[in-house]
Motif scaffolding. Structure first.
Motif, PDB file in Angstrom:
ATOM      1  N   LYS A 269      35.348  61.823 -29.809  1.00  0.00           N
ATOM      2  CA  LYS A 269      36.578  61.944 -30.591  1.00  0.00           C
ATOM      3  C   LYS A 269      37.798  61.819 -29.684  1.00  0.00           C
ATOM      4  O   LYS A 269      38.769  61.123 -30.017  1.00  0.00           O
ATOM      5  N   ALA A 270      37.742  62.473 -28.529  1.00  0.00           N
ATOM      6  CA  ALA A 270      38.856  62.393 -27.584  1.00  0.00           C
ATOM      7  C   ALA A 270      39.027  60.979 -27.047  1.00  0.00           C
ATOM      8  O   ALA A 270      40.150  60.493 -26.869  1.00  0.00           O
ATOM      9  N   VAL A 271      37.908  60.296 -26.789  1.00  0.00           N
ATOM     10  CA  VAL A 271      37.966  58.913 -26.309  1.00  0.00           C
ATOM     11  C   VAL A 271      38.564  58.003 -27.369  1.00  0.00           C
ATOM     12  O   VAL A 271      39.441  57.177 -27.093  1.00  0.00           O
ATOM     13  N   THR A 272      38.097  58.152 -28.606  1.00  0.00           N
ATOM     14  CA  THR A 272      38.569  57.308 -29.698  1.00  0.00           C
ATOM     15  C   THR A 272      40.064  57.481 -29.938  1.00  0.00           C
ATOM     16  O   THR A 272      40.773  56.525 -30.240  1.00  0.00           O
ATOM     17  N   GLU A 273      40.568  58.691 -29.766  1.00  0.00           N
ATOM     18  CA  GLU A 273      42.000  58.934 -29.936  1.00  0.00           C
ATOM     19  C   GLU A 273      42.825  58.144 -28.919  1.00  0.00           C
ATOM     20  O   GLU A 273      43.914  57.669 -29.223  1.00  0.00           O
ATOM     21  N   VAL A 274      42.287  57.976 -27.721  1.00  0.00           N
ATOM     22  CA  VAL A 274      43.008  57.250 -26.673  1.00  0.00           C
ATOM     23  C   VAL A 274      42.902  55.742 -26.862  1.00  0.00           C
ATOM     24  O   VAL A 274      43.892  55.017 -26.734  1.00  0.00           O
ATOM     25  N   ILE A 275      41.706  55.250 -27.186  1.00  0.00           N
ATOM     26  CA  ILE A 275      41.536  53.795 -27.281  1.00  0.00           C
ATOM     27  C   ILE A 275      42.020  53.258 -28.628  1.00  0.00           C
ATOM     28  O   ILE A 275      42.184  52.048 -28.799  1.00  0.00           O
ATOM     29  N   GLY A 276      42.232  54.155 -29.590  1.00  0.00           N
ATOM     30  CA  GLY A 276      42.843  53.761 -30.846  1.00  0.00           C
ATOM     31  C   GLY A 276      41.964  52.970 -31.774  1.00  0.00           C
ATOM     32  O   GLY A 276      42.448  52.279 -32.670  1.00  0.00           O
ATOM     33  N   SER A 277      40.657  53.028 -31.574  1.00  0.00           N
ATOM     34  CA  SER A 277      39.752  52.269 -32.434  1.00  0.00           C
ATOM     35  C   SER A 277      38.368  52.863 -32.350  1.00  0.00           C
ATOM     36  O   SER A 277      37.996  53.475 -31.348  1.00  0.00           O
ATOM     37  N   ASN A 278      37.606  52.683 -33.400  1.00  0.00           N
ATOM     38  CA  ASN A 278      36.214  53.101 -33.378  1.00  0.00           C
ATOM     39  C   ASN A 278      35.360  51.983 -32.795  1.00  0.00           C
ATOM     40  O   ASN A 278      35.410  50.849 -33.262  1.00  0.00           O
ATOM     41  N   THR A 279      34.630  52.284 -31.772  1.00  0.00           N
ATOM     42  CA  THR A 279      33.668  51.334 -31.216  1.00  0.00           C
ATOM     43  C   THR A 279      32.376  52.096 -30.977  1.00  0.00           C
ATOM     44  O   THR A 279      32.405  53.253 -30.535  1.00  0.00           O
ATOM     45  N   ALA A 280      31.256  51.487 -31.289  1.00  0.00           N
ATOM     46  CA  ALA A 280      29.983  52.205 -31.202  1.00  0.00           C
ATOM     47  C   ALA A 280      29.608  52.533 -29.759  1.00  0.00           C
ATOM     48  O   ALA A 280      29.056  53.599 -29.475  1.00  0.00           O
ATOM     49  N   PHE A 281      29.894  51.603 -28.847  1.00  0.00           N
ATOM     50  CA  PHE A 281      29.524  51.771 -27.439  1.00  0.00           C
ATOM     51  C   PHE A 281      30.757  51.594 -26.568  1.00  0.00           C
ATOM     52  O   PHE A 281      31.610  50.750 -26.833  1.00  0.00           O
ATOM     53  N   PHE A 282      30.810  52.358 -25.492  1.00  0.00           N
ATOM     54  CA  PHE A 282      31.943  52.273 -24.574  1.00  0.00           C
ATOM     55  C   PHE A 282      31.503  52.897 -23.265  1.00  0.00           C
ATOM     56  O   PHE A 282      30.728  53.861 -23.249  1.00  0.00           O
ATOM     57  N   SER A 283      31.960  52.349 -22.151  1.00  0.00           N
ATOM     58  CA  SER A 283      31.674  52.953 -20.854  1.00  0.00           C
ATOM     59  C   SER A 283      32.680  54.069 -20.616  1.00  0.00           C
ATOM     60  O   SER A 283      33.892  53.841 -20.651  1.00  0.00           O
ATOM     61  N   VAL A 284      32.171  55.263 -20.389  1.00  0.00           N
ATOM     62  CA  VAL A 284      33.007  56.465 -20.325  1.00  0.00           C
ATOM     63  C   VAL A 284      32.590  57.339 -19.146  1.00  0.00           C
ATOM     64  O   VAL A 284      31.467  57.238 -18.644  1.00  0.00           O
ATOM     65  N   PRO A 285      33.491  58.244 -18.727  1.00  0.00           N
ATOM     66  CA  PRO A 285      33.080  59.259 -17.758  1.00  0.00           C
ATOM     67  C   PRO A 285      32.227  60.300 -18.461  1.00  0.00           C
ATOM     68  O   PRO A 285      32.563  60.740 -19.572  1.00  0.00           O
ATOM     69  N   LEU A 286      31.125  60.673 -17.845  1.00  0.00           N
ATOM     70  CA  LEU A 286      30.240  61.639 -18.505  1.00  0.00           C
ATOM     71  C   LEU A 286      29.534  62.530 -17.507  1.00  0.00           C
ATOM     72  O   LEU A 286      29.406  62.199 -16.328  1.00  0.00           O
ATOM     73  N   THR A 287      29.113  63.661 -18.017  1.00  0.00           N
ATOM     74  CA  THR A 287      28.252  64.564 -17.263  1.00  0.00           C
ATOM     75  C   THR A 287      26.829  64.368 -17.758  1.00  0.00           C
ATOM     76  O   THR A 287      26.583  64.348 -18.964  1.00  0.00           O
ATOM     77  N   LEU A 288      25.910  64.214 -16.825  1.00  0.00           N
ATOM     78  CA  LEU A 288      24.496  64.079 -17.149  1.00  0.00           C
ATOM     79  C   LEU A 288      23.813  65.436 -17.092  1.00  0.00           C
ATOM     80  O   LEU A 288      24.180  66.290 -16.279  1.00  0.00           O
ATOM     81  N   GLY A 289      22.838  65.614 -17.971  1.00  0.00           N
ATOM     82  CA  GLY A 289      22.065  66.842 -17.971  1.00  0.00           C
ATOM     83  C   GLY A 289      20.582  66.556 -18.101  1.00  0.00           C
ATOM     84  O   GLY A 289      20.158  65.394 -18.048  1.00  0.00           O
ATOM     85  N   LYS A 290      19.794  67.582 -18.297  1.00  0.00           N
ATOM     86  CA  LYS A 290      18.343  67.412 -18.387  1.00  0.00           C
ATOM     87  C   LYS A 290      17.924  66.518 -19.542  1.00  0.00           C
ATOM     88  O   LYS A 290      16.867  65.885 -19.499  1.00  0.00           O
TER      89      LYS A 290
END
Length: 332
Positions: A269-290
């Protein structure tokens, strides 16, 4: 400890990638698959005195299924490399069927595995995998990744050079978001650490160099090869980050990957607010977990130039994603 499978292990990316994974202490079993030459690659690697046992498979005797059985992470560099004058989208017809078949085999033989897609065009091949997994009823968006780490690696290298600090390249962290092809690659130079102050011309030049770094390699190799060694390094780096997260280790810095944004609804939701559009896939900063994607981080404040670049990326990604989805639909 981990069983890792590399599909496309005898190719230009697959061999050095397999070598790097053989050196990783987290890997106890390394399973290699390709259409030719894999047993020889496996025997060669098996002589290295690290813990991982290595086995190699070809299509004979149901080799792909055997390579995948019991695996926890699958890395896929399989497919045709980019040739002179080709964009990643030009590769689509050649590689889509290959990736589709691999995804079906994963769904049948390793449905819980983390899947890391290197095969180009990543913007389209990752959606193909997602559609196959959905059809087979095993889709977990937290466990499917398009490997865009090479864009981050290049950005750190090129920015350190521009700052006159090439000897410190490993210390430079530059967020790169969007996709993994040309204008869909958006380096956020304003957020680079350590910070530097390029003028607008430098920003534009660096952005273009990061976006089209693959062309630089093809030209330097006189059209006889593409970015295989740097891609192998980047692929291994991301695969090791995933395996470290599987083991419970938490990274201080985010990783970047092309993922299904539904893997973290709040973060997306935070990403979509910045890019201004809904896209199913996007390269983003993320934290990985188990369990894979644990958290998608906000993109931060973008410059006007970066906002414009993101808009272009989203527009291009829409076509790329639709191409992957429609390829699977036409397979039904």
């Amino acid at each position: 400890m981990v069983k890792a499978t590399v599909i496309g292990a005898a190719g230009g990316i697959g061999q050095p990638l397999s070598l790097l994974l053989k050196q990783c202490p987290l890997v106890t079993e390394l399973s290699l698959y390709d259409v030719v030459n894999t047993p020889g690659v496996a025997v060669d690697l098996s002589h290295i005195n690290t813990a991982a046992t290595v086995t190699g498979f070809t299509p004979e005797n149901d080799g792909l299924a055997k390579a995948l059985k019991g695996t926890e992470i699958v890395v896929i560099p399989a497919g045709m490399p980019r040739k002179p004058g080709m964009t990643r989208d030009d590769l689509f017809n050649a590689n889509a069927s290959i990736v589709h078949g691999i995804a079906e085999a994963i769904a049948k033989n390793a449905p819980k595995a983390f899947v890391l897609v290197i095969s180009n065009p990543v913007n389209s091949t990752v959606p193909i995998c997602a559609e196959v997994f959905k059809k087979e009823g095993i889709y977990d968006p937290k466990r499917l990744f398009g490997v865009t780490t090479l864009d981050v690696v290049r950005a750190g290298t090129f920015v350190s050079e521009a700052a006159g600090k090439s000897q410190d390249a490993a210390k430079y962290q530059v967020p790169v978001v969007g996709g993994h092809s040309g204008v869909t690659i958006v380096p956020l130079l304003s957020q680079a650490k350590p910070s530097f102050s390029p003028d607008q011309k430098q920003v534009e030049q660096l952005t273009e160099r990061i976006q089209f770094g693959g062309d630089e390699v093809v030209k330097a190799k006189e059209a006889k090869g593409s970015a295989t060694l740097s891609m192998a390094y980047a692929g291994a780096r991301f695969a090791i980050a995933v395996m470290e997260a599987m083991s419970g280790k938490t990274s201080e810095s985010p990783e970047y990957s092309y993922v299904d944004l539904t893997s973290d609804a709040e973060g997306s939701k935070a990403v979509t607010e910045v890019i201004g559009s809904n896209t199913a896939f996007f390269s983003v900063p993320l934290t990985l977990g188990k369990n894979g994607v644990e958290k998608i981080h906000p993109l931060g404040k973008l410059s006007d130039f970066e906002s414009s670049a993101v808009k272009k990326a989203v527009e291009a990604l829409g076509d790329n994603i639709a191409k992957g989805v429609s390829f699977k639909a036409n397979k039904l």
